[in-house]
Design an enzyme around this catalytic site. Structure first.
Site, PDB file in Angstrom:
ATOM      1  N   CYS A   1      -2.009   9.480   2.323  1.00 49.02           N
ATOM      2  CA  CYS A   1      -1.551   8.851   1.078  1.00 49.02           C
ATOM      3  C   CYS A   1      -2.411   9.270  -0.108  1.00 49.02           C
ATOM      4  O   CYS A   1      -1.932   9.325  -1.238  1.00 49.02           O
ATOM      5  CB  CYS A   1      -1.542   7.335   1.223  1.00 49.02           C
ATOM      6  SG  CYS A   1      -3.142   6.655   1.700  1.00 49.02           S
TER       7      CYS A   1
ATOM      8  N   GLU B   1       0.884  -1.180   0.000  1.00 47.56           N
ATOM      9  CA  GLU B   1       0.000   0.000   0.000  1.00 47.56           C
ATOM     10  C   GLU B   1       0.910   1.215   0.000  1.00 47.56           C
ATOM     11  O   GLU B   1       1.444   1.598   1.042  1.00 47.56           O
ATOM     12  CB  GLU B   1      -0.905  -0.014   1.243  1.00 47.56           C
ATOM     13  CG  GLU B   1      -1.865  -1.200   1.310  1.00 47.56           C
ATOM     14  CD  GLU B   1      -3.019  -1.103   0.319  1.00 47.56           C
ATOM     15  OE1 GLU B   1      -3.190  -0.043  -0.300  1.00 47.56           O
ATOM     16  OE2 GLU B   1      -3.730  -2.102   0.156  1.00 47.56           O
TER      17      GLU B   1
HETATM   18  P1  NAD Z   1       7.444   5.206   7.841  1.00 43.04           P
HETATM   19  O1  NAD Z   1       8.697   6.003   7.795  1.00 43.04           O
HETATM   20  O2  NAD Z   1       6.701   5.095   9.112  1.00 43.04           O
HETATM   21  O3  NAD Z   1       7.789   3.769   7.290  1.00 43.04           O
HETATM   22  C1  NAD Z   1       6.820   2.755   7.217  1.00 43.04           C
HETATM   23  C2  NAD Z   1       7.345   1.507   7.875  1.00 43.04           C
HETATM   24  O4  NAD Z   1       8.515   1.088   7.173  1.00 43.04           O
HETATM   25  C3  NAD Z   1       7.733   1.713   9.342  1.00 43.04           C
HETATM   26  O5  NAD Z   1       7.167   0.684  10.126  1.00 43.04           O
HETATM   27  C4  NAD Z   1       9.233   1.637   9.303  1.00 43.04           C
HETATM   28  O6  NAD Z   1       9.797   1.099  10.489  1.00 43.04           O
HETATM   29  C5  NAD Z   1       9.499   0.728   8.120  1.00 43.04           C
HETATM   30  N1  NAD Z   1      10.832   0.926   7.572  1.00 43.04           N
HETATM   31  C6  NAD Z   1      11.534   2.075   7.519  1.00 43.04           C
HETATM   32  N2  NAD Z   1      12.748   1.853   6.948  1.00 43.04           N
HETATM   33  C7  NAD Z   1      12.802   0.548   6.646  1.00 43.04           C
HETATM   34  C8  NAD Z   1      13.771  -0.287   6.043  1.00 43.04           C
HETATM   35  N3  NAD Z   1      14.947   0.189   5.640  1.00 43.04           N
HETATM   36  N4  NAD Z   1      13.478  -1.599   5.884  1.00 43.04           N
HETATM   37  C9  NAD Z   1      12.288  -2.087   6.271  1.00 43.04           C
HETATM   38  N5  NAD Z   1      11.319  -1.333   6.848  1.00 43.04           N
HETATM   39  C10 NAD Z   1      11.573  -0.038   7.044  1.00 43.04           C
HETATM   40  O7  NAD Z   1       6.378   5.744   6.795  1.00 43.04           O
HETATM   41  P2  NAD Z   1       6.602   6.461   5.390  1.00 43.04           P
HETATM   42  O8  NAD Z   1       7.234   5.545   4.425  1.00 43.04           O
HETATM   43  O9  NAD Z   1       7.154   7.823   5.602  1.00 43.04           O
HETATM   44  O10 NAD Z   1       5.054   6.624   5.034  1.00 43.04           O
HETATM   45  C11 NAD Z   1       4.619   7.574   4.139  1.00 43.04           C
HETATM   46  C12 NAD Z   1       4.390   6.943   2.775  1.00 43.04           C
HETATM   47  O11 NAD Z   1       3.418   5.921   2.900  1.00 43.04           O
HETATM   48  C13 NAD Z   1       3.838   7.917   1.773  1.00 43.04           C
HETATM   49  O12 NAD Z   1       4.415   7.645   0.531  1.00 43.04           O
HETATM   50  C14 NAD Z   1       2.354   7.580   1.736  1.00 43.04           C
HETATM   51  O13 NAD Z   1       1.719   7.921   0.536  1.00 43.04           O
HETATM   52  C15 NAD Z   1       2.395   6.106   1.940  1.00 43.04           C
HETATM   53  N6  NAD Z   1       1.146   5.634   2.510  1.00 43.04           N
HETATM   54  C16 NAD Z   1       0.377   4.808   1.773  1.00 43.04           C
HETATM   55  C17 NAD Z   1      -0.839   4.379   2.289  1.00 43.04           C
HETATM   56  C18 NAD Z   1      -1.742   3.459   1.524  1.00 43.04           C
HETATM   57  O14 NAD Z   1      -2.651   2.899   2.130  1.00 43.04           O
HETATM   58  N7  NAD Z   1      -1.560   3.284   0.229  1.00 43.04           N
HETATM   59  C19 NAD Z   1      -1.242   4.802   3.544  1.00 43.04           C
HETATM   60  C20 NAD Z   1      -0.410   5.643   4.257  1.00 43.04           C
HETATM   61  C21 NAD Z   1       0.790   6.052   3.741  1.00 43.04           C
END
Ligand code: NAD
Length: 479
Positions: free
Chosen positions: A253, A218
């Site tokens: 998102c 997602e």
């Molecule tokens: P975040 O930084 O919280 O990361 C998400 C998860 O990934 C966390 O649990 C984190 O610990 C893990 N993570 C971070 N680095 C990692 C690595 N190197 N290896 C494995 N796991 C790792 O969140 P984010 O990425 O900043 O979230 C924002 C993004 O998510 C935006 O692009 C947004 O559009 C997208 N998003 C999508 C949806 C959807 O339902 N499609 C919903 C919310 C957010």
């Protein structure tokens, strides 16, 4: 940042072994057990409303209205609906088959895939953590939730609440940063659901590929808004789009990322945006409880950087308070391709308006970029609607408002291409964690019907099988 207790590698391994054993023991299989756990999710949310609202306020300064209406409410509702509909979802199916196969009782069994890993982000940390967990419970799968370290209060609260409400032999929270999740990803899971950005999605997908583990992604991206000024109400369109950018400070998102509008209508749209900004009292946003903060210093600096580097002209907003990580919803006009605001997903309260020659050019612009999570369009022209349906690709297609498709529980929520794959919500999440197992029981009395297959092959058997298999036309074979 408050202290968030990270789990050790030993704790992660122990949780993994426990959940595997629980699955093998069949604990999560009975529908009655699943329904009890779903009811426990509801209790967990309802009995801890104040603690959840507080944690969301501390991490994101999320307004109470948004916490109740956008995080807690939908998860209570979906846990309830999942429990109510589970019998129907889990029912075996008997497909229509040819007469000669009916005695075999061909059946499609819905079976849990196994132990699920859920990796969730910080922007809707309750919703995006619990939606996959509700699906895992409904599907009869144990699950580990790895919430985001970027929203530490919510992650810490979830680690406290899970063992109090859910069976700890089946549902666990693992907290940690990159080293911990890297350890988690070395283990073999039966399905992984990751919600977050495309860069980490690639790390997750590579780790999953080592074990041939299926993955639901997602993701996000830049969701465009097409404004067709000929057939839309510009005033309402401006208000709806601007509101979409203020919700959770644009850290959604499906937030409208940028506007594509025919150049000739830009002035009128900007005027409507200014009026909407007055109505929504955006000039007081920095001091108002109706607007969330930016989640971290890193994200605040990233947003300030794209703002200062933009060559667009600010028509609304522009202010910020660094210590509180707050930014007034800000709208830029005359934003051109290659501008800093069009580099990547904005994920903040900033809206660039990109003038184009006409709607056709807007469609070409969208198709020249990665498939968005949602495509918004304000139009009542049936031809424009049809062109957007047929000629573009996006996870969702939303006309004349923003965000509302998220509230229709019965619609699949999913991306396509760069915005992800796999679907969420209710039965769609249940289906992600369920595999379809084919089953037949061929009675011994059917021996005459299957005898054609035995060697030595004769010309008559070859002919009869050719007809039965559909290779050639002819009278139906009986033996
Ligand atoms: P975040 O930084 O919280 O990361 C998400 C998860 O990934 C966390 O649990 C984190 O610990 C893990 N993570 C971070 N680095 C990692 C690595 N190197 N290896 C494995 N796991 C790792 O969140 P984010 O990425 O900043 O979230 C924002 C993004 O998510 C935006 O692009 C947004 O559009 C997208 N998003 C999508 C949806 C959807 O339902 N499609 C919903 C919310 C957010």
């Amino acid at each position: 940042m408050p202290e968030l207790k990270f789990n050790t590698a030993e704790e992660i391994d122990a949780a993994y072994i426990t959940l595997q054993a629980t699955f093998r023991a069949g604990t999560t299989r009975p529908l009655s057990w699943r329904k009890r756990q779903l009811n426990q999710v509801i209790l967990m949310l309802r009995e801890n409303i104040e603690a959840i609202v507080q944690a969301l306020a501390t991490d994101l300064r999320k307004p109470r209205l948004e916490a109740l209406g956008g995080e807690i409410g939908p998860m209570v509702r979906r846990a309830k609906q999942s429990a109510a509909q589970l019998d129907e979802w889990a029912r075996d199916e008997s497909p229509q088959v040819p007469e000669w196969q009916r005695a075999w009782s061909p059946t499609i069994l819905k079976r849990p895939k196994g132990v699920i890993l859920v990796v969730s982000p910080w922007n809707y940390p309750i919703y995006l953590s619990l939606q996959p967990i509700i699906g895992a419970i409904a599907a009869g799968c144990p699950a580990v939730l790895k919430p985001s370290e970027v929203s530490p209060n919510v992650s810490s609260l979830l680690a406290d609440l899970f063992p109090k409400y859910l069976d700890p032999s089946a549902y666990r929270v693992i907290n940690g940063g990159v080293p911990e999740i890297t350890h988690v990803l070395k283990l073999k899971w039966d399905h992984i659901t990751y919600t977050g950005n495309g860069t980490v999605a690639r790390i997750i997908s590579r780790a999953a590929a080592e074990h041939l583990t299926p993955v639901t992604l997602e993701l996000g991206g830049k969701s465009p808004v097409v404004i067709d000024p000929e057939t839309t109400n510009l005033k309402i369109a401006a208000k709806r789009v601007l509101w979409g950018k203020t919700l959770n400070a644009g850290q959604v998102c499906v937030a409208p990322d940028y506007v594509l509008i025919p150049r000739s209508a830009q002035d009128a749209f900007v005027e409507a945006i200014k009026e909407a900004a007055v109505e929504l009292k955006l000039d007081g946003a920095l001091a108002s409880d109706s607007f969330a903060s930016i989640v971290s210093d890193t994200h605040f600096k990233r947003l300030r950087s794209i703002m200062t580097r933009s060559s667009g002209k600010i028509v609304v907003g522009g202010d910020a308070i660094e210590e509180q990580r707050r930014i007034t919803p800000t709208v830029y006009r005359d934003v051109k391709e290659n501008d800093s605001l069009l580099e990547g997903e904005i994920f903040g309260p900033i809206l660039p308006i990109v003038p184009v020659d006409n709607i056709r050019q807007a469609i070409e612009y969208i198709n020249a970029h990665p498939h968005p999570l949602v495509l918004y369009a304000f139009t009542d022209d049936p031809e424009v609607k049809q062109a957007l349906r047929d000629e573009t690709r996006s996870g969702g297609l939303h006309f004349n408002d923003v965000h509302q498709h998220m509230s229709v529980d019965q619609l699949p929520f999913s991306g396509v291409g760069e915005s992800g794959h796999g679907s969420q919500a209710l039965k769609f999440t249940y289906d992600e964690y369920t595999y379809l197992r084919s089953s037949v029981t061929v009675p011994f009395t059917a021996e005459p019907l299957v005898s054609l297959r035995y060697p030595p092959y004769t010309e008559a058997a070859t002919q009869a099988l050719a007809v039965r298999s559909g290779a050639i036309e002819g009278p139906a074979a009986s033996t």
